[in-house]
Motif scaffolding. Structure first.
Motif, PDB file in Angstrom:
ATOM      1  N   ARG A 133       0.834  -1.191   0.000  1.00 47.54           N
ATOM      2  CA  ARG A 133       0.000   0.000   0.000  1.00 47.54           C
ATOM      3  C   ARG A 133       0.874   1.249   0.000  1.00 47.54           C
ATOM      4  O   ARG A 133       1.878   1.337   0.695  1.00 47.54           O
ATOM      5  CB  ARG A 133      -0.900   0.002   1.240  1.00 47.54           C
ATOM      6  CG  ARG A 133      -1.846  -1.172   1.280  1.00 47.54           C
ATOM      7  CD  ARG A 133      -2.678  -1.168   2.548  1.00 47.54           C
ATOM      8  NE  ARG A 133      -1.852  -1.119   3.763  1.00 47.54           N
ATOM      9  CZ  ARG A 133      -1.233  -2.162   4.260  1.00 47.54           C
ATOM     10  NH1 ARG A 133      -1.299  -3.332   3.641  1.00 47.54           N
ATOM     11  NH2 ARG A 133      -0.530  -2.060   5.364  1.00 47.54           N
ATOM     12  N   THR A 169     -18.608   1.043  13.034  1.00 47.30           N
ATOM     13  CA  THR A 169     -19.164   0.045  12.126  1.00 47.30           C
ATOM     14  C   THR A 169     -20.329   0.629  11.331  1.00 47.30           C
ATOM     15  O   THR A 169     -20.853   1.702  11.650  1.00 47.30           O
ATOM     16  CB  THR A 169     -19.658  -1.187  12.895  1.00 47.30           C
ATOM     17  OG1 THR A 169     -20.744  -0.809  13.735  1.00 47.30           O
ATOM     18  CG2 THR A 169     -18.540  -1.791  13.741  1.00 47.30           C
ATOM     19  N   LYS A 198     -18.750  -8.742   8.962  1.00 48.90           N
ATOM     20  CA  LYS A 198     -19.040  -7.320   8.791  1.00 48.90           C
ATOM     21  C   LYS A 198     -18.051  -6.465   9.575  1.00 48.90           C
ATOM     22  O   LYS A 198     -17.602  -5.421   9.083  1.00 48.90           O
ATOM     23  CB  LYS A 198     -20.474  -7.023   9.240  1.00 48.90           C
ATOM     24  CG  LYS A 198     -21.550  -7.668   8.381  1.00 48.90           C
ATOM     25  CD  LYS A 198     -22.941  -7.382   8.898  1.00 48.90           C
ATOM     26  CE  LYS A 198     -23.206  -8.091  10.201  1.00 48.90           C
ATOM     27  NZ  LYS A 198     -24.619  -7.960  10.662  1.00 48.90           N
ATOM     28  N   THR A 251     -14.592  -6.526   7.931  1.00 51.60           N
ATOM     29  CA  THR A 251     -14.655  -5.714   6.714  1.00 51.60           C
ATOM     30  C   THR A 251     -14.597  -4.230   7.044  1.00 51.60           C
ATOM     31  O   THR A 251     -13.867  -3.463   6.389  1.00 51.60           O
ATOM     32  CB  THR A 251     -15.955  -6.026   5.943  1.00 51.60           C
ATOM     33  OG1 THR A 251     -15.944  -7.397   5.548  1.00 51.60           O
ATOM     34  CG2 THR A 251     -16.075  -5.153   4.703  1.00 51.60           C
ATOM     35  N   ASP A 252     -15.322  -3.800   8.074  1.00 50.78           N
ATOM     36  CA  ASP A 252     -15.310  -2.388   8.453  1.00 50.78           C
ATOM     37  C   ASP A 252     -13.927  -1.953   8.930  1.00 50.78           C
ATOM     38  O   ASP A 252     -13.460  -0.852   8.604  1.00 50.78           O
ATOM     39  CB  ASP A 252     -16.343  -2.127   9.551  1.00 50.78           C
ATOM     40  CG  ASP A 252     -17.771  -2.135   9.028  1.00 50.78           C
ATOM     41  OD1 ASP A 252     -17.964  -1.959   7.800  1.00 50.78           O
ATOM     42  OD2 ASP A 252     -18.709  -2.311   9.834  1.00 50.78           O
ATOM     43  N   ALA A 289     -10.989  -3.396   8.122  1.00 51.31           N
ATOM     44  CA  ALA A 289     -10.093  -3.410   6.961  1.00 51.31           C
ATOM     45  C   ALA A 289     -10.315  -2.180   6.086  1.00 51.31           C
ATOM     46  O   ALA A 289      -9.351  -1.539   5.627  1.00 51.31           O
ATOM     47  CB  ALA A 289     -10.310  -4.686   6.151  1.00 51.31           C
ATOM     48  N   ASP A 290     -11.558  -1.813   5.851  1.00 56.94           N
ATOM     49  CA  ASP A 290     -11.853  -0.642   5.026  1.00 56.94           C
ATOM     50  C   ASP A 290     -11.335   0.633   5.684  1.00 56.94           C
ATOM     51  O   ASP A 290     -10.789   1.516   5.009  1.00 56.94           O
ATOM     52  CB  ASP A 290     -13.362  -0.528   4.789  1.00 56.94           C
ATOM     53  CG  ASP A 290     -13.902  -1.603   3.853  1.00 56.94           C
ATOM     54  OD1 ASP A 290     -13.082  -2.296   3.208  1.00 56.94           O
ATOM     55  OD2 ASP A 290     -15.131  -1.748   3.785  1.00 56.94           O
ATOM     56  N   ALA A 291     -11.500   0.739   7.016  1.00 60.04           N
ATOM     57  CA  ALA A 291     -11.030   1.927   7.720  1.00 60.04           C
ATOM     58  C   ALA A 291      -9.512   2.066   7.657  1.00 60.04           C
ATOM     59  O   ALA A 291      -8.979   3.181   7.664  1.00 60.04           O
ATOM     60  CB  ALA A 291     -11.492   1.882   9.179  1.00 60.04           C
ATOM     61  N   GLY A 304      -7.723   0.975   5.103  1.00 62.00           N
ATOM     62  CA  GLY A 304      -7.304   1.005   3.703  1.00 62.00           C
ATOM     63  C   GLY A 304      -6.712  -0.300   3.220  1.00 62.00           C
ATOM     64  O   GLY A 304      -5.896  -0.321   2.297  1.00 62.00           O
ATOM     65  N   GLY A 310      -6.967  -3.923   1.385  1.00 57.25           N
ATOM     66  CA  GLY A 310      -7.741  -4.668   0.405  1.00 57.25           C
ATOM     67  C   GLY A 310      -7.801  -6.137   0.757  1.00 57.25           C
ATOM     68  O   GLY A 310      -8.828  -6.654   1.177  1.00 57.25           O
ATOM     69  N   ARG A 311      -6.662  -6.830   0.606  1.00 61.11           N
ATOM     70  CA  ARG A 311      -6.606  -8.260   0.910  1.00 61.11           C
ATOM     71  C   ARG A 311      -5.775  -8.484   2.164  1.00 61.11           C
ATOM     72  O   ARG A 311      -4.881  -7.698   2.487  1.00 61.11           O
ATOM     73  CB  ARG A 311      -6.021  -9.039  -0.272  1.00 61.11           C
ATOM     74  CG  ARG A 311      -6.792  -8.815  -1.578  1.00 61.11           C
ATOM     75  CD  ARG A 311      -6.298  -9.748  -2.675  1.00 61.11           C
ATOM     76  NE  ARG A 311      -6.714 -11.125  -2.435  1.00 61.11           N
ATOM     77  CZ  ARG A 311      -6.003 -12.195  -2.768  1.00 61.11           C
ATOM     78  NH1 ARG A 311      -4.808 -12.056  -3.326  1.00 61.11           N
ATOM     79  NH2 ARG A 311      -6.471 -13.411  -2.551  1.00 61.11           N
ATOM     80  N   ARG A 347     -11.117 -11.352  -0.529  1.00 58.68           N
ATOM     81  CA  ARG A 347     -10.246 -10.508   0.299  1.00 58.68           C
ATOM     82  C   ARG A 347      -9.304 -11.313   1.191  1.00 58.68           C
ATOM     83  O   ARG A 347      -8.191 -10.865   1.478  1.00 58.68           O
ATOM     84  CB  ARG A 347     -11.092  -9.559   1.158  1.00 58.68           C
ATOM     85  CG  ARG A 347     -11.954  -8.615   0.335  1.00 58.68           C
ATOM     86  CD  ARG A 347     -12.610  -7.534   1.167  1.00 58.68           C
ATOM     87  NE  ARG A 347     -11.657  -6.531   1.626  1.00 58.68           N
ATOM     88  CZ  ARG A 347     -12.026  -5.381   2.178  1.00 58.68           C
ATOM     89  NH1 ARG A 347     -13.305  -5.097   2.353  1.00 58.68           N
ATOM     90  NH2 ARG A 347     -11.107  -4.508   2.576  1.00 58.68           N
TER      91      ARG A 347
END
Length: 298
Positions: A2, A13, A83, A86-87, A89-91, A93, A95-96, A119
């Motif tokens: 990254r 969340t 869920k 995922t939240d 990981a998204d926060a 940045g 991806g996998r 992912r």
């Protein structure tokens, strides 16, 4: 790799809850989620940050709902972890990522592997349980009496189980040594040796105190979730999975990993005949090495 790395202490969340997060190791390394045991928290035993830097690993831990600094999610299922991961990981940045779960966290790691195949690069389930309704498995065989009593009570009388666990949790929070003392009579020699190590013992006590700092409900909701349908079928997992278990384990018997290995097409089982439950701590560096070998990881 990254180009930009974000760090957070809390993640909000999608349904408005706060999750307490802790990251260690190399922020530009390959991400690995470590899902803690039961009771447990984000500060549970893990390799030192320098070890993680040397291996190019970024370890992400968070308190499951109701533990430590994370808001409770009443009635949660094992599958609900997807869920939350995922939240987080998204926060951050991410991806996998790879995911590892230890003890009560192991079924949650399998949920991520089952429902996030785009992912999750690899998943490891260490000293984990099989589903409560696992066909052909004597779920309680080889399990310590204290765990048999806890799970049976939770399955038959959830409200009564919660009422009994709350004062016990309060006592452990004020003196976490009580939990290790409660378990001592059931520990096999292999586990006694590990928990007598000063470093491991210090991390365990810190972990238990933080897990129960606010309430007992993380622990209560974990047990209830493990007694109910998980919300996914382990047979649907297609990403590589490592199942690690000590054959002397009396808290989550190794037969549970054997059952999972027979049903997960992508699974590799490692059963250590000399190890028991707490050996998962010493096995974690080797398991992390396996998790980080996937060439498709970030």
């Amino acid at each position: 790799m990254r180009e930009q790395v974000r760090t957070v202490d809390h993640v909000r969340t999608a349904d408005g809850r706060l999750l307490r997060v802790e990251c260690t190791g190399d922020p530009r390394g390959r991400p690995v989620f470590l899902l803690h045991g039961m009771p447990g928290s984000r500060v549970g035993p893990r390799p030192r940050s320098m070890f993680l830097y040397q291996r190019g690993a970024w370890l992400i831990s968070y308190d499951r709902p109701g533990y430590g600094g994370s808001d409770r999610s009443p009635g949660r299922q094992v599958v609900d972890v997807v869920k939350d991961v995922t939240d987080v990981a998204d926060a951050l940045g991410i991806g996998r990522f790879a995911v590892a779960g230890r003890s009560g966290g192991a079924p949650h790691a399998l949920a991520c592997a089952a429902l996030l195949p785009a992912r999750v690069t690899r998943a490891a389930a260490m000293v984990g349980l099989a589903p409560r309704d696992a066909e052909g498995l004597d779920w309680f065989e080889g399990m310590a009496p204290s765990n048999v009593s806890e799970f049976r009570s939770a399955g038959r009388d959830p409200e009564g189980f919660a009422a009994r666990l709350i004062p016990r949790s309060d006592a452990i929070r004020s003196d976490p040594v009580r939990l290790l003392d409660e378990l001592r009579s059931e520990l096999p020699d292999a586990d006694r040796l590990i928990v007598s190590d000063t470093g491991i013992r210090t991390m365990l006590l810190l972990n238990y105190r933080e897990a129960l700092r606010i309430s007992a409900y993380g622990w209560i909701d974990d047990v209830l979730a493990l007694c109910r349908p998980w919300g996914f079928d382990p047979a649907d997992i297609r990403v590589p999975v490592l199942l690690w278990h000590g054959e002397q384990d009396v808290f989550t018997p190794a037969s549970h990993s054997s059952w999972l290995a027979a049903r997960i097409p992508s699974a590799t089982a490692v059963l250590d005949p000399e190890a028991a439950h707490f050996a998962a701590y010493s096995a974690l560096p080797t398991v992390l090495g396996w998790l980080l070998t996937d060439p498709g990881a970030p």
